[in-house]
Design a protein around this motif. Sequence first.
Motif, short mmCIF file in Angstrom:
data_model
loop_
_atom_site.label_atom_id
_atom_site.label_comp_id
_atom_site.label_asym_id
_atom_site.label_seq_id
_atom_site.Cartn_x
_atom_site.Cartn_y
_atom_site.Cartn_z
N TRP A 1 -41.27 29.57 -6.86
CA TRP A 1 -41.35 28.52 -7.93
C TRP A 1 -42.38 27.70 -8.09
N LYS B 1 -44.82 27.16 -11.04
CA LYS B 1 -45.17 25.93 -11.89
C LYS B 1 -46.54 25.59 -11.76
N TYR C 1 -38.14 28.73 -3.06
CA TYR C 1 -38.74 27.33 -3.54
C TYR C 1 -40.29 27.54 -3.41
#
Length: 204
Positions: free
Chosen positions: A85, A89, A82
Amino acid sequence: MDVTSLLVFALALALAAGSPGPSLAALVAQVLARGWRAVLPFLMAMWLGELIWLTMAIVGLVAVAETFHAAFVAIKWLGVGYLAWLAWKMWTAPAETSGASLPEPRSGLKMFLSGMAVTLGNPKIMVFYLALLPTLIDLGNVSFADWVSISVTLLVVLAAIDLAYVVLAAGARNLMRSPRAVRIANRTSATAMGGAAIAIALRD
């Protein structure tokens, strides 16, 4: 538990919590990317995670942690994924500003789960408590009042340290008014978040 022991615990915790690490890197990155209001669920999750590790150390549930080792490993790698990620982003986020407006989070729940993953994915936090607490109290004879005293001290110290970082990061974020500044902040945040993911991944 006497006041002197609590003060020793508070000082040791403040030194440990104030040292740069994956949790603080992730926290600062979130503030820079989303703003101080957005990190409140993240902060609460971090503090709750610390409280869980502290409680496990106090009641001597090392055996439980070992029994559910696979679950903690799964939490750790979910957290790593996570954070990676989020780093991607942030790195690829458009460097646009609309007046004074900056990105806001889409989900408080996601922020909360991210904070829990960062904290529960780091079992060395409990190792710290297991190393420190026996010098202050008898872990085999801890009363509920002792647990409350230590827990309150923990939350006060963590709140003071973490909120200080939040204020500093929020101040830096408020300076962002140009696309170039936003791009630099986004990529700095992405680097910090990616570094947090790598640090957690490399820990046993």
